[in-house]
Design a protein around this motif. Structure first.
Motif, PDB file in Angstrom:
ATOM      1  N   THR A  46      -3.117   4.367  10.659  1.00 30.85           N
ATOM      2  CA  THR A  46      -3.496   3.664  11.907  1.00 30.85           C
ATOM      3  C   THR A  46      -3.290   2.158  11.803  1.00 30.85           C
ATOM      4  N   ASP A  49       0.868  -1.181   0.000  1.00 31.06           N
ATOM      5  CA  ASP A  49       0.000   0.000   0.000  1.00 31.06           C
ATOM      6  C   ASP A  49       0.904   1.230   0.000  1.00 31.06           C
ATOM      7  N   ASP A  50       0.322   2.380  -0.304  1.00 28.75           N
ATOM      8  CA  ASP A  50       1.178   3.572  -0.364  1.00 28.75           C
ATOM      9  C   ASP A  50       1.579   4.046   1.014  1.00 28.75           C
ATOM     10  N   THR A  69      -6.376  -0.674   7.743  1.00 32.40           N
ATOM     11  CA  THR A  69      -6.524  -1.211   6.385  1.00 32.40           C
ATOM     12  C   THR A  69      -5.642  -2.432   6.178  1.00 32.40           C
TER      13      THR A  69
HETATM   14  P1  5GP Z   1      -4.898   3.259   7.881  1.00 30.44           P
HETATM   15  O1  5GP Z   1      -5.894   2.163   7.652  1.00 30.44           O
HETATM   16  O2  5GP Z   1      -3.496   2.728   8.112  1.00 30.44           O
HETATM   17  O3  5GP Z   1      -5.326   4.225   8.939  1.00 30.44           O
HETATM   18  O4  5GP Z   1      -4.878   4.150   6.572  1.00 30.44           O
HETATM   19  C1  5GP Z   1      -4.105   3.792   5.481  1.00 30.44           C
HETATM   20  C2  5GP Z   1      -4.928   3.871   4.225  1.00 30.44           C
HETATM   21  O5  5GP Z   1      -5.460   5.168   4.059  1.00 30.44           O
HETATM   22  C3  5GP Z   1      -4.062   3.576   3.017  1.00 30.44           C
HETATM   23  O6  5GP Z   1      -4.792   2.787   2.103  1.00 30.44           O
HETATM   24  C4  5GP Z   1      -3.748   4.953   2.442  1.00 30.44           C
HETATM   25  O7  5GP Z   1      -3.810   4.945   1.037  1.00 30.44           O
HETATM   26  C5  5GP Z   1      -4.819   5.870   3.013  1.00 30.44           C
HETATM   27  N1  5GP Z   1      -4.244   7.104   3.605  1.00 30.44           N
HETATM   28  C6  5GP Z   1      -4.483   7.569   4.855  1.00 30.44           C
HETATM   29  N2  5GP Z   1      -3.852   8.732   5.054  1.00 30.44           N
HETATM   30  C7  5GP Z   1      -3.190   9.010   3.916  1.00 30.44           C
HETATM   31  C8  5GP Z   1      -2.325  10.097   3.513  1.00 30.44           C
HETATM   32  O8  5GP Z   1      -2.021  11.057   4.244  1.00 30.44           O
HETATM   33  N3  5GP Z   1      -1.801  10.028   2.261  1.00 30.44           N
HETATM   34  C9  5GP Z   1      -2.089   8.990   1.432  1.00 30.44           C
HETATM   35  N4  5GP Z   1      -1.514   9.000   0.206  1.00 30.44           N
HETATM   36  N5  5GP Z   1      -2.896   7.969   1.779  1.00 30.44           N
HETATM   37  C10 5GP Z   1      -3.448   7.978   3.002  1.00 30.44           C
END
Ligand code: 5GP
Length: 172
Positions: free
Chosen positions: A125, A120-121, A128
């Motif tokens: 948290t 993933d990019d 995902t």
């Molecule tokens: P998590 O589930 O770790 O909180 O969020 C990660 C997911 O949200 C990834 O799929 C990512 O693409 C997206 N995401 C959340 N914040 C950002 C950000 O600041 N920049 C980018 N490019 N993606 C983000």
């Protein structure tokens, strides 16, 4: 000397909601040298890992995962948002700060024992990627590592990942 990829990531204040500093990777994607460097960095890391596939998480995980799979000479498997995959799927629901989300994978996308890297990019948290790990578990695949371009260290993703291995090229 390797290229400093942080130059190609810009901060967008108050996106998608007030108070969030969004890391925008589109400048990196728009620069052939920087994009290539990011893919090559992953390719060198995973070249000798006997992987069967790269698993990309919709949608920015596709942008990095698909060229990485091609460079490694292995297949690409998409994990998608609900209702997008046409054949039989398994899914997992996971909670966000407000509400829930769901990710799905085709139930024949991988064989038990397949070694994969999830791409993933960005790790925030960790919700995902942990959901993606659940799907791989259900299929019996082995997640060798979760790979990100960026880790936002202050959002606790690494704690959420627990002992699952992960790697990020850039940390903030
Ligand atoms: P998590 O589930 O770790 O909180 O969020 C990660 C997911 O949200 C990834 O799929 C990512 O693409 C997206 N995401 C959340 N914040 C950002 C950000 O600041 N920049 C980018 N490019 N993606 C983000």
């Amino acid at each position: 000397m390797s290229l400093d990829l942080t130059q190609f990531v810009r901060n967008i204040p108050d996106f998608p909601i007030p108070g969030v500093q969004f890391k925008d990777i589109t400048p990196l994607l728009g620069n052939a040298q920087a994009f290539d460097a990011a893919i090559e960095h992953f390719a060198q890391r995973y070249a000798n890992q006997q992987l069967q596939a790269i698993v990309g998480i919709e949608s920015r995980g596709f942008i990095f995962g698909a060229p990485l799979a091609l460079r490694l000479g292995i297949g690409f498997v998409p994990i998608r948002k609900p209702g997008k995959l046409p054949a039989q799927t398994i899914g997992v629901d996971y909670s966000l700060e407000y509400g829930t989300n769901r990710l799905e994978i085709h139930n024949d996308a991988l064989q038990a024992g397949d070694r994969v890297v999830v791409v993933d990019d960005l790790l925030a948290t960790g919700g995902t990627v942990v959901a993606a790990c659940d799907l791989l578990n259900q299929l019996g695949a082995e997640m060798v590592e979760a790979a990100f371009l960026i880790e936002l260290t202050f959002l606790g993703g690494r704690e959420k990942l627990g002992n699952r291995p992960f790697y990020a090229q850039i940390q903030y």
